[in-house]
Design an enzyme around this catalytic site. Structure first.
Site, PDB file in Angstrom:
ATOM      1  N   GLU A 185      43.013  -4.477 -33.435  1.00 47.95           N
ATOM      2  CA  GLU A 185      43.513  -4.540 -34.822  1.00 47.95           C
ATOM      3  C   GLU A 185      44.743  -3.649 -35.010  1.00 47.95           C
ATOM      4  O   GLU A 185      45.655  -3.991 -35.761  1.00 47.95           O
ATOM      5  CB  GLU A 185      42.382  -4.165 -35.791  1.00 47.95           C
ATOM      6  CG  GLU A 185      41.305  -5.264 -35.830  1.00 47.95           C
ATOM      7  CD  GLU A 185      40.058  -4.859 -36.610  1.00 47.95           C
ATOM      8  OE1 GLU A 185      39.485  -3.796 -36.289  1.00 47.95           O
ATOM      9  OE2 GLU A 185      39.672  -5.591 -37.537  1.00 47.95           O
ATOM     10  N   GLU A 221      33.124  -6.880 -32.023  1.00 48.65           N
ATOM     11  CA  GLU A 221      32.296  -6.264 -33.072  1.00 48.65           C
ATOM     12  C   GLU A 221      30.952  -6.952 -33.270  1.00 48.65           C
ATOM     13  O   GLU A 221      29.939  -6.296 -33.539  1.00 48.65           O
ATOM     14  CB  GLU A 221      33.047  -6.251 -34.422  1.00 48.65           C
ATOM     15  CG  GLU A 221      34.180  -5.232 -34.496  1.00 48.65           C
ATOM     16  CD  GLU A 221      35.520  -5.749 -34.000  1.00 48.65           C
ATOM     17  OE1 GLU A 221      35.548  -6.782 -33.281  1.00 48.65           O
ATOM     18  OE2 GLU A 221      36.545  -5.123 -34.315  1.00 48.65           O
TER      19      GLU A 221
HETATM   20  N1  3HC Z   1      33.357   4.565 -29.398  1.00 51.06           N
HETATM   21  C1  3HC Z   1      32.813   5.689 -28.883  1.00 51.06           C
HETATM   22  N2  3HC Z   1      32.534   5.841 -27.592  1.00 51.06           N
HETATM   23  C2  3HC Z   1      32.811   4.815 -26.772  1.00 51.06           C
HETATM   24  C3  3HC Z   1      33.376   3.619 -27.243  1.00 51.06           C
HETATM   25  C4  3HC Z   1      33.655   3.512 -28.629  1.00 51.06           C
HETATM   26  N3  3HC Z   1      34.220   2.426 -29.147  1.00 51.06           N
HETATM   27  N4  3HC Z   1      33.532   2.775 -26.190  1.00 51.06           N
HETATM   28  C5  3HC Z   1      33.100   3.437 -25.109  1.00 51.06           C
HETATM   29  N5  3HC Z   1      32.667   4.665 -25.457  1.00 51.06           N
HETATM   30  C6  3HC Z   1      32.150   5.709 -24.567  1.00 51.06           C
HETATM   31  C7  3HC Z   1      30.863   5.295 -23.881  1.00 51.06           C
HETATM   32  O1  3HC Z   1      29.747   5.594 -24.684  1.00 51.06           O
HETATM   33  C8  3HC Z   1      30.911   6.120 -22.616  1.00 51.06           C
HETATM   34  O2  3HC Z   1      30.489   7.419 -22.949  1.00 51.06           O
HETATM   35  P1  3HC Z   1      29.669   8.314 -21.881  1.00 51.06           P
HETATM   36  O3  3HC Z   1      30.591   8.451 -20.708  1.00 51.06           O
HETATM   37  O4  3HC Z   1      29.431   9.576 -22.631  1.00 51.06           O
HETATM   38  O5  3HC Z   1      28.429   7.544 -21.565  1.00 51.06           O
HETATM   39  C9  3HC Z   1      32.397   6.186 -22.297  1.00 51.06           C
HETATM   40  O6  3HC Z   1      33.068   5.870 -23.516  1.00 51.06           O
HETATM   41  C10 3HC Z   1      32.854   5.201 -21.235  1.00 51.06           C
HETATM   42  O7  3HC Z   1      32.372   3.902 -21.600  1.00 51.06           O
HETATM   43  P2  3HC Z   1      31.795   2.912 -20.492  1.00 51.06           P
HETATM   44  O8  3HC Z   1      30.831   3.638 -19.622  1.00 51.06           O
HETATM   45  O9  3HC Z   1      31.322   1.706 -21.211  1.00 51.06           O
HETATM   46  O10 3HC Z   1      33.111   2.621 -19.634  1.00 51.06           O
HETATM   47  P3  3HC Z   1      33.629   1.259 -19.014  1.00 51.06           P
HETATM   48  O11 3HC Z   1      34.895   1.569 -18.353  1.00 51.06           O
HETATM   49  O12 3HC Z   1      32.533   0.596 -18.251  1.00 51.06           O
HETATM   50  O13 3HC Z   1      33.924   0.286 -20.257  1.00 51.06           O
HETATM   51  C11 3HC Z   1      34.827  -0.366 -22.396  1.00 51.06           C
HETATM   52  C12 3HC Z   1      34.937   0.587 -21.165  1.00 51.06           C
HETATM   53  C13 3HC Z   1      35.125  -1.810 -21.951  1.00 51.06           C
HETATM   54  C14 3HC Z   1      35.850   0.079 -23.385  1.00 51.06           C
HETATM   55  C15 3HC Z   1      33.400  -0.304 -22.967  1.00 51.06           C
HETATM   56  O14 3HC Z   1      33.045   1.044 -23.165  1.00 51.06           O
HETATM   57  C16 3HC Z   1      33.222  -1.007 -24.285  1.00 51.06           C
HETATM   58  O15 3HC Z   1      33.031  -2.204 -24.312  1.00 51.06           O
HETATM   59  N6  3HC Z   1      33.234  -0.232 -25.384  1.00 51.06           N
HETATM   60  C17 3HC Z   1      32.940  -0.744 -26.708  1.00 51.06           C
HETATM   61  C18 3HC Z   1      34.080  -1.530 -27.267  1.00 51.06           C
HETATM   62  C19 3HC Z   1      33.753  -2.028 -28.656  1.00 51.06           C
HETATM   63  O16 3HC Z   1      32.713  -2.596 -28.906  1.00 51.06           O
HETATM   64  N7  3HC Z   1      34.698  -1.827 -29.585  1.00 51.06           N
HETATM   65  C20 3HC Z   1      34.545  -2.278 -30.930  1.00 51.06           C
HETATM   66  C21 3HC Z   1      34.047  -1.162 -31.768  1.00 51.06           C
HETATM   67  S1  3HC Z   1      33.717  -1.671 -33.419  1.00 51.06           S
HETATM   68  C22 3HC Z   1      35.215  -1.640 -34.168  1.00 51.06           C
HETATM   69  O17 3HC Z   1      36.220  -1.407 -33.549  1.00 51.06           O
HETATM   70  C23 3HC Z   1      35.210  -1.905 -35.630  1.00 51.06           C
HETATM   71  C24 3HC Z   1      36.568  -2.198 -36.159  1.00 51.06           C
HETATM   72  O18 3HC Z   1      36.753  -3.577 -36.315  1.00 51.06           O
HETATM   73  C25 3HC Z   1      36.764  -1.537 -37.488  1.00 51.06           C
END
Ligand code: 3HC
Ligand code: NAI
Length: 696
Positions: A103, A123
């Site tokens: 976004e 999301e």
């Molecule tokens: N917020 C906070 N922490 C997050 C995060 C996030 N969005 N995404 C990842 N992390 C943290 C994980 O909890 C992890 O923490 P840890 O090491 O303490 O366990 C660390 O970052 C690394 O994450 P991964 O182990 O998952 O690392 P990968 O490299 O395997 O994957 C990734 C990276 C593809 C970015 C994966 O973490 C992911 O899919 N994250 C979530 C993405 C997501 O769903 N974003 C949407 C959020 S909702 C939103 O944005 C609302 C908006 O529309 C207003």
């Protein structure tokens, strides 16, 4: 500085640096506001780029802030501020641009991506929908159909596809920063192209309705996806600001739902399973060469999983002929991976000629770093295999068993090196299923446990630590809640009603459809194995034995609980089953009674939660969250309910304890409350409290 502003020539460079994934915390939001102010105040800057430090572009809103009071500035306002900038802003995307991260890029005036970048709005997988303009800016940029697809599927789009649909303007194979700076210089002095000012695509209500109808089938019970479709459609017929306002309102409503809480619990639980105090600072042993013993269902799947992760695999079967058969099967599985685009034909050829061999001779395992045994589920066979392994494996090799139920301590005793022996319980099909139970025996060395977890990471699996008992975490619980279902059938419920009630609850399949898929012989043989230990008051599912004796083994024989044929390859109810069940009940002197769906779910879930509590209380699972991760990834538990222990907390433990007390009045042998559940219910505690304590 989480967000830094510098100028290079006429370009303002905004860098977000919030490891590990540049999640948009309050600090990032405030930092971006300051950086935008600095850019617009900087007379020497004519355009800007936004870059991210580290391994990825922004991965989304900071999920850890969800469920807490929102803190200013809010993300939609930050993005509006970026878009309103009088100087063009270029988003330079590498890694993944997800959720709020994408976004932000949509609010910029141009987007340039590394050739291997991925972009998506995930999301809905967290029970949410895009809440910072995704439902309004994305359709303006890529059109209605492509945006609805991205938002409802949560699919990550590769850079090439993003370019094709107009989501990014350029792709770079070389230096992203340099190319982004060049792009910004080209835009310097031009009027910024604001996504919100692009004409909204025409609303196609029929398309939206058909997507919502298909979501009812593919994502039943889940609220976020249809809500996201509503937000897109409703917003596009409104002026942009009003479209944004209704998006925000719907986003905040979803933030308050139990589904959002459950899905975010699942997200963090899947990452917390590796966070175990006894693994801290313990280095894993190096694993490059894997040995697999047994090339049947599981051995072949394990071998393919390892080959796809670039490991070297030697498979040992009973003799050369069986080895050849196993190799042919593995060749076919790799071929299927090529068909699905997971493997190139060249890579497949290289694997088969260089990284894989199947033989009938244990000596071939002498240089393996880790050996997984997947032979028949018989203690004597496993003991023989481990004694032979002890003779051939190099010192320090990890010796693992894939047993589903057997005592790993006893298997370890067949060797002179029990410290090197561990259970690695894969799930079928092993190259597809993500769960791996790492079963730690009494004398398993800590670095062997760490090696199990490291291997899982390499295989892209989720590892959960389990202790030794019959069935470890998952199969032990399955045996218990399955027994609750079987008792209901004995007492009058139809297996079809049970399957329907539980799929309605959200399970991928009901227990009787699962039996047909696995084969009724598996349950029959398990009952035979356990018969000697059976308590006189254990209730035996005699109907399942009858079906087995009739040769009705499930899908593989065309008939089990259901009938499978060309007309109904997925199975239809069998009108003759009721007669068989009536006969069994009559033989046992049971007067059948009716069950409603609510009672079916209550009994099944109470049995699952009760055994889950026992598994945690006995130390077989480290925490309730480990139980949740096992059930979510190995047993078809609906993700949007968070796993059985999270679900139990959400229901309230006293209610479940009361149910168990009530059920125990009819059967106080099966229905005995687990001490942990009883204590938590009595003092107003939650399973979730134990997740916090033991991770800290
Ligand atoms: N917020 C906070 N922490 C997050 C995060 C996030 N969005 N995404 C990842 N992390 C943290 C994980 O909890 C992890 O923490 P840890 O090491 O303490 O366990 C660390 O970052 C690394 O994450 P991964 O182990 O998952 O690392 P990968 O490299 O395997 O994957 C990734 C990276 C593809 C970015 C994966 O973490 C992911 O899919 N994250 C979530 C993405 C997501 O769903 N974003 C949407 C959020 S909702 C939103 O944005 C609302 C908006 O529309 C207003
Ligand atoms: P399977 O019967 O398909 O395969 C077993 C293979 O082992 C056969 O190919 C057989 O020839 C080979 N074998 C037997 N003795 C051997 C020996 N001494 N040396 C070399 N090879 C030998 O069995 P499956 O289903 O693959 O199960 C294997 C193990 O995995 C069992 O312990 C089972 O409990 C466990 N498991 C099975 C799951 C499943 O869904 N099938 C799931 C998880 C674990």
């Amino acid at each position: 500085m989480i967000v830094d502003y510098q100028r290079e020539g006429v370009i303002g460079v905004i860098t977000i640096d919030n490891p590990p994934v540049n999640a948009i915390s309050q600090g990032v939001r405030a930092g971006l506001m300051d950086a935008l102010a600095a850019l617009n105040a900087d007379a020497g800057a004519q355009a800007a780029v936004i870059l991210c430090a580290g391994r990825t572009w922004v991965a989304g809103a900071d999920i850890a802030e969800f469920g807490k009071p929102p803190m200013m500035p809010h993300l939609p306002d930050v993005i509006d501020r970026i878009e309103a900038s009088a100087k063009p802003v270029v988003a330079a995307i590498h890694g993944t641009a997800l959720g709020g991260g994408l976004e932000i890029a949509l609010g910029a005036h141009a987007r340039i991506a590394a050739h291997d970048a991925r972009l998506g709005l995930p999301e809905v997988t967290l029970g949410l929908m895009p809440g910072a303009g995704g439902t309004q800016r994305l359709p303006r940029l890529v059109g209605l159909a492509a945006s609805l697809d991205m938002i409802t599927s949560a699919r990550q789009v590769g850079a090439a596809e993003a370019l094709k649909i107009g989501l990014v303007d350029r792709i770079v194979t070389g230096d992203l920063t340099r190319a982004a700076m060049q792009f910004a210089r080209e835009l310097a002095g031009q009027q910024p192209r604001r996504t919100s000012e692009i004409a909204a695509p025409t609303v196609d209500a029929a398309l939206a309705d058909s997507i919502k109808a298909s979501l009812t089938a593919t994502a039943p019970g889940q609220v976020a996806r249809p809500r996201a479709v509503d937000a897109v459609i409703e917003g596009l017929s409104l002026p942009f600001d009003q479209g944004m306002a209704q998006e925000r309102a719907k986003f905040m409503e979803l933030m308050d739902t139990p589904q959002r809480a459950a899905l975010i619990h699942a997200f963090f639980a899947e990452r917390a399973v590796t966070n175990l105090p006894d693994l801290k600072g313990v280095p894993a042993r190096t694993v490059d060469r894997i040995g697999v013993i047994g090339g049947g269902t599981m051995g072949a799947g394990i071998a393919v999983s390892a080959l796809l992760a670039d490991l070297d695999v030697t498979l040992v079967e009973r003799d050369a002929e069986a080895a050849e058969r196993a190799a042919a099967g593995i060749g076919r599985m790799l071929e299927a991976s090529v068909g699905r685009g997971k493997l190139t034909p060249d890579r497949r050829d290289a694997i088969l000629s260089e990284s894989f061999r199947a033989v009938g001779d244990y000596e071939a395992l002498s240089d393996a770093d880790l050996i997984v045994e997947a032979v028949f589920e018989k203690m004597e066979v496993k003991e023989q295999v481990f004694a032979r392994l002890d003779a051939v494996a190099r010192p320090g090799a990890v010796l693992a068993t894939n047993t589903s139920y057997l005592d790993v301590n006893r298997i370890a005793q067949a060797t002179g090196r029990p410290q090197d022996v561990i259970g690695l319980h894969f799930f079928s099909p092993a190259h597809v299923m993500r769960l791996l139970e790492v079963v730690v025996a009494d004398r398993t060395a800590p670095d062997v446990v760490a090696t199990g977890f490291a291997l899982a990471r390499k295989l892209k699996k989720i590892a959960v630590r389990a202790g030794v008992c019959d069935g470890f975490i998952g199969n032990r619980m399955l045996a218990h809640y399955r027994a609750a279902a079987d008792a209901m059938v004995l007492d009058g419920a139809s297996p079809y009603q049970i399957d329907r009630a539980l799929t309605e609850f959200g399970f991928a399949m009901g227990p009787y459809a699962v039996s047909d898929l696995a084969g009724l012989d598996i349950g029959y043989l398990t009952r035979q194995r356990m018969a000697a230990d059976r308590h006189p008051r254990d209730r035996v599912p005699v109907f399942a034995d009858r079906l087995y004796e009739l040769g009705r083994l499930g899908r593989k024989t065309g008939r089990g609980y259901y009938i499978y044929d060309d007309k109904d390859p997925k199975g239809r109810e069998d009108p003759e089953l009721a007669g068989l069940l009536d006969q069994v009940r009559a033989d046992l002197g049971i007067a059948p009674r009716d069950f409603d769906d609510a009672e079916i779910v209550a009994r099944y879930m109470a049995a699952m939660v009760n055994e889950g509590a026992r598994v945690v209380g006995d130390g077989i699972a480290a925490r309730p969250l480990d139980v949740d991760v096992v059930l979510l990834n190995g047993y078809g538990f609906p993700r949007w309910r968070g796993g059985p222990m999270h679900w139990a907390d959400a229901q309230g433990l006293p209610g479940i304890a009361d149910d168990i007390e009530r059920f125990s009045r009819q059967d106080d042998h099966f229905w005995r409350i687990a001490p942990l559940l009883r204590d938590l219910a009595a003092k107003g505690g939650r399973f979730g409290d134990l997740n916090q304590r033991s991770v800290a």
